[in-house]
Structure formats: C-alpha cells, structure tokens
Write a protein that holds these residues in place. Structure first.
Motif, mmCIF file in Angstrom:
data_model
loop_
_atom_site.group_PDB
_atom_site.id
_atom_site.type_symbol
_atom_site.label_atom_id
_atom_site.label_comp_id
_atom_site.label_asym_id
_atom_site.label_seq_id
_atom_site.Cartn_x
_atom_site.Cartn_y
_atom_site.Cartn_z
ATOM 1 N N GLY A 2 0.622 -1.105 -0.117
ATOM 2 C CA GLY A 2 -0.071 0.155 0.073
ATOM 3 C C GLY A 2 0.838 1.295 -0.007
ATOM 4 O O GLY A 2 2.021 1.141 -0.148
ATOM 5 N N GLY A 6 -3.347 5.585 -0.067
ATOM 6 C CA GLY A 6 -4.289 4.210 0.116
ATOM 7 C C GLY A 6 -4.740 3.963 1.607
ATOM 8 O O GLY A 6 -5.820 3.814 1.812
ATOM 9 N N ASP A 7 -3.520 4.126 2.431
ATOM 10 C CA ASP A 7 -3.934 3.832 3.821
ATOM 11 C C ASP A 7 -4.725 4.945 4.577
ATOM 12 O O ASP A 7 -5.765 4.650 5.061
ATOM 13 N N ILE A 9 -7.032 6.898 2.881
ATOM 14 C CA ILE A 9 -8.474 6.915 2.333
ATOM 15 C C ILE A 9 -9.240 5.485 2.848
ATOM 16 O O ILE A 9 -10.217 5.668 3.000
ATOM 17 N N ARG A 10 -8.330 4.535 3.202
ATOM 18 C CA ARG A 10 -9.077 3.369 3.736
ATOM 19 C C ARG A 10 -9.540 3.498 5.193
ATOM 20 O O ARG A 10 -10.520 3.178 5.728
ATOM 21 N N ARG A 13 -12.507 5.808 5.330
ATOM 22 C CA ARG A 13 -13.750 4.912 4.860
ATOM 23 C C ARG A 13 -13.899 3.890 6.051
ATOM 24 O O ARG A 13 -15.452 3.954 6.340
ATOM 25 N N ARG A 36 -16.583 -0.040 -0.138
ATOM 26 C CA ARG A 36 -15.792 0.493 -1.166
ATOM 27 C C ARG A 36 -17.131 0.785 -2.138
ATOM 28 O O ARG A 36 -16.822 1.932 -2.932
ATOM 29 N N LEU A 50 -11.011 2.209 -7.176
ATOM 30 C CA LEU A 50 -10.697 2.703 -5.901
ATOM 31 C C LEU A 50 -9.744 1.768 -5.259
ATOM 32 O O LEU A 50 -9.063 1.937 -4.282
ATOM 33 N N THR A 51 -10.109 0.358 -5.482
ATOM 34 C CA THR A 51 -9.388 -0.532 -4.849
ATOM 35 C C THR A 51 -7.957 -0.606 -5.309
ATOM 36 O O THR A 51 -7.086 -0.629 -4.586
ATOM 37 N N GLU A 54 -6.850 2.380 -3.150
ATOM 38 C CA GLU A 54 -6.149 2.030 -1.695
ATOM 39 C C GLU A 54 -5.187 0.869 -1.584
ATOM 40 O O GLU A 54 -4.439 0.824 -0.619
ATOM 41 N N GLN A 55 -4.905 -0.169 -2.533
ATOM 42 C CA GLN A 55 -3.713 -0.856 -2.279
ATOM 43 C C GLN A 55 -2.546 -0.554 -3.078
ATOM 44 O O GLN A 55 -1.595 -1.265 -3.038
#
Length: 274
Positions: A2, A6-7, A9-10, A13, A36, A50-51, A54-55
């Motif tokens: 990651g 991404g960290d 945003i996750r 969320r 998601r 989006l995935t 995030e990744q």
C-alpha cells in the motif's frame, strides 16, 4: 504494497458510518465503516479503480478524482490538504537507507529575538521532525527533570516514543503521540521524515507505526503536563508557522490560574539560581 494515500483513504472509509451520510444500512459488514461500493458510487469512480488506489496499485489519481474522493468522504479543510499532500508523494521512493542531509537547524536572528522578547515565558522553535532548535528559559524550566532536553540534539518525536519518562510527563500521552506521528508527514523533506520513521519503527514498535499509518488528524487541545516538581500544568498552545524556514514557533500559555501560579514559581526559582 500500500501507500500512505491508500492507507488514509481506507482509514477514513473505515471510520465513517453509512447512516451518517444518509446511506441505507446494508446489514452486517465484514469490516467497519463505509463499503468500497458506496464510496466509489459517491465519488463517481469504479470500485475496481478505488481498490487500486487503496492498495497502492494506482499512485497517480487525477486532481478531479482526488477532489471527488475528498467530497465523498466529507473531509474537512485540514484533511483535504493532507489528502492532496499524500497524493503528491504517492509515487515517491521507498525509505532511504542512509540518513539524508538534515533539515535546516539555523534559527533566524529575528526569530531568536522574538524568543528573547517572550522571556520568561514558555516558547520553543521546532521543525516538523520534532527537533528542538531554540527555546526560552521558561521552556527549560517546565521541562526540567523530564529528560526532554538531555540529548545533544533534543528531538520531541524521539523522546515521546522512546523515553519512558514521556508517558508520565505528558498526561495525555496518546494524544501527543498522535500529534508527533502525524507531523512527520509535514516534515521539512520527505526523505528526512522517512529516515526518522525508519529509525523509530524498530524501537517504538506499533505505538509508532500504527499512528503513522492511521493518518489521524490531531486535535491539539489543552496540553496537560505532569511536572516532576509536583503540579499538573494545563497549557494552551499558539503556533506560528515559519513557512520559509520549515519551522514553527510554539508559545505556551497558562490555561488556568493554578498553572499560572506554578509557572511564576518556576520563574522565581530560575532567577534565584541565576
């Protein structure tokens, strides 16, 4: 692997309850927070895209996508600035293996004169790495006996995470730890912050790394200190950003009468010693 982008945003969320955005309760979820699917729909992007963000498989989202994600997550102005900063560094290199050139440690004469005028008040000049570059005698008095200024090059971040005395000195240690970890993202240079993070991670463990990767915006409320001399001090903080120098001047003010009296006592003690 990651990325900080991404960290963040996750993490945001996961912290949002769908009901707070007027979304229906879809029943039990495997993880807390916003799905998601729902975030992607609010931002107008695909779940697959989006995935990837995030990744860390897509490190260069467009300005339009970043703004759409900020809107979809209902970020406040400070969080939006942080999101833009993380987007800027998303494609950066990995942690440096050797220490980069240190950030500027010189404090401008006019700033030093400002400190002199603040005597015998409590004030300090730092950078975002936590290096303590200059301070008043009042700051020395308030931190005496805590170990903070014992190092040849005092560093607040290192002290908070590696010196056990910090957990006693800071009554709200967890909040201060959040602040110091977050401020590394605003360091004078990305390379310097990565170097310090790499140095701290093995000795500070999850207390440090979990905070660094959580991207929690610190509240910076009243600072409560357990002074070795006995009184608990309650201090307000006023911060002046010295943007051109990548430094900041922090002035500490008594938040109540008991603290004001204790600080006056420290000042009398200092004058009697000198």
């Amino acid at each position: 692997m990651g990325t900080p982008l991404g960290d963040f945003i996750r993490a945001k969320r996961d912290s949002i309850q769908p009901e707070s955005l007027g979304l229906p309760d879809r029943g039990r979820r495997r993880s807390p927070g916003l799905r998601r699917l729902d975030l992607a729909a609010r931002a107008g992007i695909s779940v697959e895209y989006l995935t990837r963000i995030e990744q860390g498989r897509d490190r260069n989202p467009s300005v339009a996508v970043v703004n759409a994600l900020a809107d979809a997550l209902s970020l406040d102005p400070a969080e939006r600035n942080h999101l833009r900063y993380l987007t800027k560094i998303a494609g950066g290199a990995c942690v440096a293996h050797t220490r980069p050139a240190p950030p500027r440690r010189e404090v401008r004469p006019s700033v030093l004169e400002t400190l002199r005028l603040l005597e015998p008040g409590i004030a300090v000049v730092t950078n975002r790495l936590g290096d303590i570059l200059a301070h008043t005698s009042g700051f020395a008095a308030v931190t005496s006996g805590t170990g903070l200024l014992d190092a040849e090059v005092p560093n607040l971040t290192r002290y908070v995470f590696t010196d056990l005395r910090a957990r006693t000195f800071f009554a709200d240690w967890a909040d201060i730890a959040d602040e110091q970890a977050f401020d590394l993202w605003l360091a004078p240079s990305l390379e310097s912050s990565e170097w310090l993070a790499a140095e701290l991670a093995p000795v500070a463990g999850p207390d440090f790394t979990s905070r660094l990767n959580r991207h929690v915006m610190p509240q910076r409320g009243v600072l409560r200190l357990h002074h070795p001399a006995g009184p608990e001090l309650h201090l307000l903080r006023e911060t002046l950003d010295l943007t051109a120098d990548a430094q900041q001047l922090v002035v500490f003010l008594p938040a109540n009468e008991a603290t004001a009296q204790a600080i006056a006592s420290f000042g009398r003690r200092l004058r009697s010693i000198s």
